[in-house]
Each structure stands twice: as C-alpha cells, then as structure tokens.
Design a protein around this motif. Structure first.
Motif, PDB file in Angstrom:
ATOM      1  N   ALA A 108      25.343 -51.685  13.124  1.00  0.00           N
ATOM      2  CA  ALA A 108      24.521 -50.765  12.328  1.00  0.00           C
ATOM      3  C   ALA A 108      25.397 -49.690  11.692  1.00  0.00           C
ATOM      4  CB  ALA A 108      23.444 -50.136  13.206  1.00  0.00           C
ATOM      5  N   MET A 109      26.380 -49.186  12.442  1.00  0.00           N
ATOM      6  CA  MET A 109      27.280 -48.173  11.894  1.00  0.00           C
ATOM      7  C   MET A 109      28.127 -48.740  10.757  1.00  0.00           C
ATOM      8  SD  MET A 109      28.465 -46.085  15.326  1.00  0.00           S
ATOM      9  CE  MET A 109      29.231 -44.725  14.412  1.00  0.00           C
ATOM     10  N   HIS A 110      28.600 -49.976  10.932  1.00  0.00           N
ATOM     11  CA  HIS A 110      29.334 -50.645   9.850  1.00  0.00           C
ATOM     12  C   HIS A 110      28.453 -50.759   8.612  1.00  0.00           C
ATOM     13  CE1 HIS A 110      33.289 -51.839  11.204  1.00  0.00           C
ATOM     14  NE2 HIS A 110      32.814 -52.338  12.339  1.00  0.00           N
ATOM     15  N   ALA A 111      27.225 -51.200   8.824  1.00  0.00           N
ATOM     16  CA  ALA A 111      26.307 -51.434   7.689  1.00  0.00           C
ATOM     17  C   ALA A 111      25.998 -50.146   6.940  1.00  0.00           C
ATOM     18  CB  ALA A 111      25.014 -52.069   8.201  1.00  0.00           C
ATOM     19  N   GLU A 114      28.052 -47.578   6.893  1.00  0.00           N
ATOM     20  CA  GLU A 114      29.347 -46.960   6.601  1.00  0.00           C
ATOM     21  C   GLU A 114      29.507 -45.624   7.320  1.00  0.00           C
ATOM     22  OE1 GLU A 114      29.657 -46.853   2.352  1.00  0.00           O
ATOM     23  OE2 GLU A 114      30.090 -49.004   2.224  1.00  0.00           O
ATOM     24  N   LEU A 115      29.148 -45.614   8.606  1.00  0.00           N
ATOM     25  CA  LEU A 115      29.302 -44.433   9.433  1.00  0.00           C
ATOM     26  C   LEU A 115      30.625 -44.487  10.176  1.00  0.00           C
ATOM     27  CD1 LEU A 115      25.700 -44.413  10.978  1.00  0.00           C
ATOM     28  CD2 LEU A 115      26.508 -43.080   9.029  1.00  0.00           C
ATOM     29  N   SER A 116      31.120 -43.354  10.612  1.00  0.00           N
ATOM     30  CA  SER A 116      32.381 -43.312  11.359  1.00  0.00           C
ATOM     31  C   SER A 116      32.151 -42.638  12.706  1.00  0.00           C
ATOM     32  CB  SER A 116      33.458 -42.549  10.565  1.00  0.00           C
ATOM     33  OG  SER A 116      33.041 -41.215  10.328  1.00  0.00           O
ATOM     34  N   VAL A 117      33.071 -42.891  13.632  1.00  0.00           N
ATOM     35  CA  VAL A 117      33.063 -42.220  14.931  1.00  0.00           C
ATOM     36  C   VAL A 117      34.035 -41.059  14.848  1.00  0.00           C
ATOM     37  CG1 VAL A 117      33.617 -42.423  17.374  1.00  0.00           C
ATOM     38  CG2 VAL A 117      32.472 -44.300  16.195  1.00  0.00           C
TER      39      VAL A 117
END
Length: 422
Positions: free
Chosen positions: A413-416, A418-421
């Motif tokens: 979901a984060m990839h989709a 485009e979120l970062s840690v």
C-alpha cells in the motif's frame, strides 16, 4: 562476495535451508569470533504486539535526551536499512555490506539465517558507531531468538497472546515462557500485559530477575488531553499523549518509562526529553493515517490480538458512511481470528493475494471470509495495489479505507501511494 546490499540480501536468503531456525548456539559462536561485546546498556523488547511502538518511543525519548541510540527492529516495510538505525538515521548500504562481509568471513562453515546475519550486523554497526545505548527488538519469541545472544540490561515484554504456535506453543503460558527467556539475573524485567501469565512471574523468580508489572510496580492514569505515570520510585505527571495512535499506546508508553526508570543510573532522562520524545515519535504502519480524502489507515495487524486493537481503534473514530478493508495475510496466521475481530467495522472486503512463499491467495482468504459469514461484500484482487486502486475509485470522500493484515500488505500500500518510511 556480493557487492551491493540487494545482492547480499539475496545471498543471505539462500544460505540456510530454513527461514526460521531458532537456537543460539550458531549465532553465539559467530558473535564470539567477531568479539561483539557491547559496553553500552542494551534494552531488549519482546512481546506479541506493541514491540515496534515501545522501541520507537524508547528511541525517540533517548534521542531527545541527547544520547546516540542504536535501534534494531524487524521486519522492514520498504528498505532493509529501516532495521538498523543509529541516531535516528538508517544505516547506509555501505555500512551494512561491510558488516555482512565481516560476518561472512568470520562464520566459516557455520550456517546462519537471514535474521541471524542481520542481528550480528546491527550490533557490529552499533559498536563501531560507539552508541550510548542499543534497543533490540526480538524477532520471534525470545528465549531462542538471535537477539537473545546479547544480555539485556533491561528486558521488556509488551503483551502475550497466541501467535507463531508452530514455534512457541499454543497456550499463553507456553508463549510467555519463551518470551521471558530475555530476562536476566539481577536486572529489571518489565511486563506491560495487564494479565500477567504465571510463567512470566515464575521465570523471573527462578532466575533472580526483578519483575515490574503494569498495575503493580508501575502504571498510568489517563486524563483529558494528558496522562500521569507512576513508577516504583518516581512519578511523571501531565505527560502528552504519544504521537502514535491507538488504544494500547499508554500501556506501551508506561513500559517505556518503567524501562527508563530501571536504567536511570546509567541513562538519566529529563521530563523535557520524555515530553519531546512522546510528541515526536513516529512509526509507519501502526494505525497510521495517510493525509487525504477518503481517509486511508495503514496497520500491520496480523494476529487476533492486534486485530482486536485495530477494531477498538476504528470504533473510537468518528462515524463514516462506509469502511473498505484492503486485506491480505500470510496463510500460516489465524486468518479467521483477524476477520472475526474486524467484521463489525468493515462494510466491503477487498481481498488481495500476497506474492510470497507463505502468502495466502485472494481466493483462499475470500473462502475464510465466507466461512466466517462476514456481513460485508467480498471482492478479490491479484494484489494489494489493485485492491487499493479499487477502494479509492469506489469510496466517497467521507468514507474510510483500512489496509491491514500483514507487513506485506502495508508495504504494498505504501509503494502504491508512493509513501516513505521516515
């Protein structure tokens, strides 16, 4: 030898016939060859759920207090480097590759798992950087987990519930015994589970650890907009709520302050640092709200205990017209237990498969949902990205999307999105 971090990780995955091979003998031998002897305090954190939150709060508060903190956690969401942090910065590819190379040279014919390699590499990085304190998150169980090759100056067990039954047993008492294995004689052991299993008490007594339990030696009192902590020898009042959302975060925060109390002789921490650390703490994928409309919530809940916590957190939110679940799990988890905990709060289940050896297919998961008799509509998708795309297309701006079930689910979901840690 491999040259890049990606090559190293592929190599490490191929080294041992089993992904999980509990036991300390092999990793202890390699540790001895590398002479990994930390001269700084080590805080070890185990438990069924809440480990990541406790590690993040400890790291945030100790960093705010001016200490150079080494923090080792698992699994990662987007990049392996997330697992090894020094002064709140992820270790570089070059540092990790150098550590892996040193371990590879030292191990000779001793077989190590991916996790064992990573555990030794993290400690080598911490020693090289001369950190002031190391926080080590247990991977699985405790007694036979690779991090337990190091001695904890303070050990924290966050919660005890049924999970990983193939390795830890199928009762709370059996699991508690495994988790209590991180306790050490003459040192403080902390239990943040309000229903303390007898195995925790028995093991602490047997080895001579000083056990502090929530509701006994320490505890908390919530107030409107703030909370008070009561410890064995000190109290801290008018504290801000942790920036991490969720019903159990005061249990976790209390355990953090108890650990800091236990180590105050070596790591004194001011009230200002406690307040700043609580306000600034961040942890991806734990009841994480993603800005925008409709609202997206990411949660790695992957067992019934965590699912009940997520359900409680969803119930506490303002009502919304519909809640869509983007849901994917590993097949060796209690899929039905997670579904039943969250069914009352989900209107539409968008079920995805996980492309991993232990991943359930969307059809397998949909069958579990139907056997559980969920009240909402069930739709299947090849992967989390497709399910999430459908959720955004189908949801109104006042609806809610919750993506949960596994670290894999949240990572996709984060990839989709485009979120970062951080």
């Amino acid at each position: 030898m491999p040259n890049t971090l990606a090559d190293w990780l592929t190599y490490l995955e191929s080294l041992h016939p089993k992904t999980i091979a509990l036991g300390l003998e092999r990793v202890a031998q390699v540790r001895q060859r590398l002479n990994l002897q930390p001269d700084f305090p080590v805080i070890m954190v185990g438990g069924t759920n809440g480990k990541g939150s406790v590690c993040a709060m400890l790291e945030s508060i100790l960093h705010a207090a001016g200490y150079k903190v080494g923090c080792y956690t698992s699994p990662h969401l987007l990049r392996y480097n997330e697992r090894v942090r020094i002064a709140k910065q992820q270790a570089s590819d070059a540092e990790l590759c150098a550590s892996f190379e040193a371990i590879e040279r030292a191990r000779d014919d001793i077989s190590l798992t991916y996790f064992e390699f990573g555990t030794l590499a993290s400690m080598q990085c911490f020693i090289e950087h001369e950190v002031d304190v190391a926080i080590l998150e247990v991977g699985l169980g405790g007694r036979l987990d690779a991090v337990n090759v190091f001695d904890a100056d303070c050990a924290v067990v966050t919660s005890i519930d049924i999970d990983h039954v193939d390795y830890l047993g199928d009762t709370r008492e059996q699991i508690a015994f495994e988790k209590a294995g991180i306790f050490r004689k003459g040192h403080v052991a902390i239990c943040a589970d309000s229903d303390v299993p007898q195995a925790i008490r028995d093991h602490a007594h047997e080895i001579g650890a000083e056990l502090w339990c929530i509701g006994g030696e320490f505890g908390f009192t919530p107030h409107q907009g703030q909370w008070d902590y009561r410890g064995k020898s000190a109290a801290r009042s008018a504290l801000p709520y942790p920036a991490l959302r969720g019903a159990f975060q005061l249990h976790n925060a209390s355990a953090v302050l108890a650990a800091l109390d236990a180590l105050k002789g070596r790591l004194p921490v001011s009230m200002e640092a406690v307040r700043r650390g609580l306000v600034e703490v961040q942890l991806a994928g734990r009841f994480q709200f993603v800005p925008g409309m409709p609202q997206l919530i990411l949660d790695v809940a992957h067992n019934p205990h965590a699912a009940r916590s997520l359900a409680q957190n969803l119930a506490a939110l303002p009502p919304c017209p519909r809640t869509f679940a983007v849901f994917a799990m590993l097949r060796d988890k209690d899929m039905a237990g997670v579904v039943l905990a969250l069914d009352p709060y989900i209107d539409t289940w968008l079920v995805a498969g996980i492309d991993a050896p232990r991943g359930a297919t969307s059809d397998e998961l949909a069958q579990v949902l139907r056997q559980c008799g969920v009240r909402g509509e069930v739709m299947t998708f090849a992967d989390t990205a497709q399910a999430l795309r459908h959720a955004y297309n189908a949801a109104g701006e006042n609806d809610r999307i919750a993506a949960f079930g596994s670290f894999y689910t949240v990572a996709e979901a984060m990839h989709a999105r485009e979120l970062s840690v951080i």
